[in-house]
Design a protein around this motif. Sequence first.
Motif, PDB file in Angstrom:
ATOM      1  N   ILE A  67       0.812  -1.123   0.049  1.00  0.00           N
ATOM      2  CA  ILE A  67       0.094  -0.107   0.122  1.00  0.00           C
ATOM      3  C   ILE A  67       0.768   1.614  -0.112  1.00  0.00           C
ATOM      4  O   ILE A  67       0.975   1.859  -0.863  1.00  0.00           O
ATOM      5  N   SER A  68       1.885   1.030   1.268  1.00  0.00           N
ATOM      6  CA  SER A  68       3.017   2.159   0.492  1.00  0.00           C
ATOM      7  C   SER A  68       3.315   2.161  -0.509  1.00  0.00           C
ATOM      8  O   SER A  68       3.967   4.053  -0.244  1.00  0.00           O
ATOM      9  N   SER A  69       3.975   1.335  -1.076  1.00  0.00           N
ATOM     10  CA  SER A  69       4.791   1.527  -2.259  1.00  0.00           C
ATOM     11  C   SER A  69       3.538   2.445  -3.309  1.00  0.00           C
ATOM     12  O   SER A  69       4.117   3.521  -3.834  1.00  0.00           O
ATOM     13  N   ILE A  70       2.477   2.300  -3.691  1.00  0.00           N
ATOM     14  CA  ILE A  70       1.009   2.410  -4.322  1.00  0.00           C
ATOM     15  C   ILE A  70       0.565   3.944  -3.796  1.00  0.00           C
ATOM     16  O   ILE A  70       0.555   4.827  -4.712  1.00  0.00           O
ATOM     17  N   PHE A  71       1.039   4.157  -3.196  1.00  0.00           N
ATOM     18  CA  PHE A  71       1.063   6.029  -2.658  1.00  0.00           C
ATOM     19  C   PHE A  71       1.732   6.217  -2.834  1.00  0.00           C
ATOM     20  O   PHE A  71       1.541   7.595  -3.534  1.00  0.00           O
ATOM     21  N   SER A  72       3.289   6.096  -2.798  1.00  0.00           N
ATOM     22  CA  SER A  72       4.004   6.661  -3.011  1.00  0.00           C
ATOM     23  C   SER A  72       4.635   7.008  -4.541  1.00  0.00           C
ATOM     24  O   SER A  72       4.653   7.720  -4.959  1.00  0.00           O
ATOM     25  N   LYS A  73       4.055   6.097  -5.501  1.00  0.00           N
ATOM     26  CA  LYS A  73       3.364   6.268  -7.129  1.00  0.00           C
ATOM     27  C   LYS A  73       2.169   7.518  -6.995  1.00  0.00           C
ATOM     28  O   LYS A  73       2.226   8.292  -7.777  1.00  0.00           O
ATOM     29  N   LEU A  74       1.602   7.408  -6.664  1.00  0.00           N
ATOM     30  CA  LEU A  74       0.735   8.041  -6.584  1.00  0.00           C
ATOM     31  C   LEU A  74       0.979   9.406  -5.982  1.00  0.00           C
ATOM     32  O   LEU A  74       0.046  10.825  -7.246  1.00  0.00           O
ATOM     33  N   ASP A  75       1.893  10.005  -5.229  1.00  0.00           N
ATOM     34  CA  ASP A  75       2.154  10.842  -4.682  1.00  0.00           C
ATOM     35  C   ASP A  75       2.939  11.430  -5.593  1.00  0.00           C
ATOM     36  O   ASP A  75       3.219  12.624  -5.353  1.00  0.00           O
ATOM     37  N   ASN A  76       3.733  10.539  -6.030  1.00  0.00           N
ATOM     38  CA  ASN A  76       4.843  11.516  -7.108  1.00  0.00           C
ATOM     39  C   ASN A  76       6.225  11.602  -6.183  1.00  0.00           C
ATOM     40  O   ASN A  76       7.113  12.389  -6.424  1.00  0.00           O
ATOM     41  N   GLN A  83       9.037   7.375 -16.580  1.00  0.00           N
ATOM     42  CA  GLN A  83       7.297   7.616 -17.131  1.00  0.00           C
ATOM     43  C   GLN A  83       7.311   9.268 -17.159  1.00  0.00           C
ATOM     44  O   GLN A  83       8.487   9.574 -17.036  1.00  0.00           O
ATOM     45  N   GLU A  84       6.327   9.591 -18.336  1.00  0.00           N
ATOM     46  CA  GLU A  84       6.350  10.910 -18.013  1.00  0.00           C
ATOM     47  C   GLU A  84       5.062  11.064 -17.721  1.00  0.00           C
ATOM     48  O   GLU A  84       4.022  10.681 -18.142  1.00  0.00           O
ATOM     49  N   GLY A  85       5.018  12.535 -17.180  1.00  0.00           N
ATOM     50  CA  GLY A  85       4.075  13.405 -16.019  1.00  0.00           C
ATOM     51  C   GLY A  85       4.159  13.017 -15.339  1.00  0.00           C
ATOM     52  O   GLY A  85       5.035  12.183 -14.302  1.00  0.00           O
ATOM     53  N   PHE A  86       3.032  13.021 -14.492  1.00  0.00           N
ATOM     54  CA  PHE A  86       2.930  12.681 -13.116  1.00  0.00           C
ATOM     55  C   PHE A  86       1.579  12.717 -12.932  1.00  0.00           C
ATOM     56  O   PHE A  86       0.210  12.588 -13.685  1.00  0.00           O
ATOM     57  N   PHE A  87       1.289  12.046 -11.570  1.00  0.00           N
ATOM     58  CA  PHE A  87      -0.389  11.189 -11.353  1.00  0.00           C
ATOM     59  C   PHE A  87      -1.230  12.303 -10.869  1.00  0.00           C
ATOM     60  O   PHE A  87      -0.116  12.929 -10.117  1.00  0.00           O
ATOM     61  N   ASN A  92     -14.128  13.917  -7.625  1.00  0.00           N
ATOM     62  CA  ASN A  92     -15.573  15.174  -7.790  1.00  0.00           C
ATOM     63  C   ASN A  92     -13.936  16.525  -7.366  1.00  0.00           C
ATOM     64  O   ASN A  92     -14.617  17.198  -7.593  1.00  0.00           O
ATOM     65  N   GLY A  93     -13.635  16.452  -8.734  1.00  0.00           N
ATOM     66  CA  GLY A  93     -12.887  17.721  -9.003  1.00  0.00           C
ATOM     67  C   GLY A  93     -11.731  17.673  -8.143  1.00  0.00           C
ATOM     68  O   GLY A  93     -11.042  18.671  -8.539  1.00  0.00           O
ATOM     69  N   ASN A  94     -11.792  17.353  -6.937  1.00  0.00           N
ATOM     70  CA  ASN A  94     -10.524  17.829  -5.919  1.00  0.00           C
ATOM     71  C   ASN A  94      -9.317  17.420  -5.947  1.00  0.00           C
ATOM     72  O   ASN A  94      -9.946  15.624  -5.642  1.00  0.00           O
ATOM     73  N   VAL A  95      -8.333  17.318  -5.793  1.00  0.00           N
ATOM     74  CA  VAL A  95      -6.751  16.219  -5.495  1.00  0.00           C
ATOM     75  C   VAL A  95      -7.058  16.147  -4.661  1.00  0.00           C
ATOM     76  O   VAL A  95      -7.268  16.588  -3.908  1.00  0.00           O
ATOM     77  N   ILE A  96      -7.186  14.873  -4.606  1.00  0.00           N
ATOM     78  CA  ILE A  96      -6.817  13.876  -3.517  1.00  0.00           C
ATOM     79  C   ILE A  96      -4.891  13.379  -2.726  1.00  0.00           C
ATOM     80  O   ILE A  96      -5.162  13.029  -2.004  1.00  0.00           O
ATOM     81  N   SER A  97      -4.033  13.527  -4.325  1.00  0.00           N
ATOM     82  CA  SER A  97      -3.095  12.738  -3.668  1.00  0.00           C
ATOM     83  C   SER A  97      -1.768  13.710  -3.166  1.00  0.00           C
ATOM     84  O   SER A  97      -2.517  15.625  -3.574  1.00  0.00           O
ATOM     85  N   GLY A  98      -1.150  13.567  -3.092  1.00  0.00           N
ATOM     86  CA  GLY A  98       0.201  14.550  -2.619  1.00  0.00           C
ATOM     87  C   GLY A  98       0.446  14.196  -1.093  1.00  0.00           C
ATOM     88  O   GLY A  98       1.734  13.817  -1.572  1.00  0.00           O
ATOM     89  N   ASP A  99      -0.738  13.368   0.159  1.00  0.00           N
ATOM     90  CA  ASP A  99      -0.050  13.075   1.224  1.00  0.00           C
ATOM     91  C   ASP A  99      -0.449  12.033   1.632  1.00  0.00           C
ATOM     92  O   ASP A  99      -0.778  11.495   2.643  1.00  0.00           O
ATOM     93  N   LEU A 100      -0.840  10.890   0.703  1.00  0.00           N
ATOM     94  CA  LEU A 100      -1.659   9.545   0.545  1.00  0.00           C
ATOM     95  C   LEU A 100      -0.632   8.871   1.439  1.00  0.00           C
ATOM     96  O   LEU A 100      -0.511   8.142   2.583  1.00  0.00           O
ATOM     97  N   GLN A 101       1.013   9.275   0.854  1.00  0.00           N
ATOM     98  CA  GLN A 101       1.742   8.168   1.576  1.00  0.00           C
ATOM     99  C   GLN A 101       2.081   8.365   3.064  1.00  0.00           C
ATOM    100  O   GLN A 101       2.388   7.815   3.767  1.00  0.00           O
ATOM    101  N   GLU A 102       2.384   9.495   3.190  1.00  0.00           N
ATOM    102  CA  GLU A 102       2.828  10.287   4.500  1.00  0.00           C
ATOM    103  C   GLU A 102       1.810   9.599   5.586  1.00  0.00           C
ATOM    104  O   GLU A 102       1.205   9.742   6.903  1.00  0.00           O
ATOM    105  N   THR A 103       0.155  10.054   5.027  1.00  0.00           N
ATOM    106  CA  THR A 103      -1.683   9.998   6.013  1.00  0.00           C
ATOM    107  C   THR A 103      -1.154   8.540   6.436  1.00  0.00           C
ATOM    108  O   THR A 103      -1.769   8.337   7.356  1.00  0.00           O
TER     109      THR A 103
END
Length: 113
Positions: A67-76, A83-87, A92-103
């Motif tokens: 789970i932690s590894s997946i979150f690290s990818k989603l959080d870039n 890999q080109e670009g960022f996840f 509902n239009g709100n970004v929820i990634s960025g701190d998933l792994q830390e959380t």
Amino acid sequence: MTGEEFVKHLKEEILSDAFNYYFETLPTTIKGTDRYWEKSKQLFHGLNNEQRNQLKVFTQLIMTDTISSIFSKLDNLSSYANQEGFFEVTLNGNVISGDLQETFLMSIEEDNA
């Protein structure tokens, strides 16, 4: 749903519901022909109680690391070769990634405190 709620729900689904399902089902007889499941049941039945407990700890470690590894990818925080670009995970239009792994890791620490 916020990033924190997403992490909480995913953590519950995998580290609680799925984990409990597997370890509640292993000791029981189930119908089916999945050879990997049958081999896993045979392995489980060949262990003593201490070994079964260690298997549970190890399984939870694997689930947590995955789970932690997946979150690290989603959080870039880490990326794949070429890999080109960022996840960006949105709901509902709100970004929820960025701190998933830390959380997630903070909630694991809180659980172990």
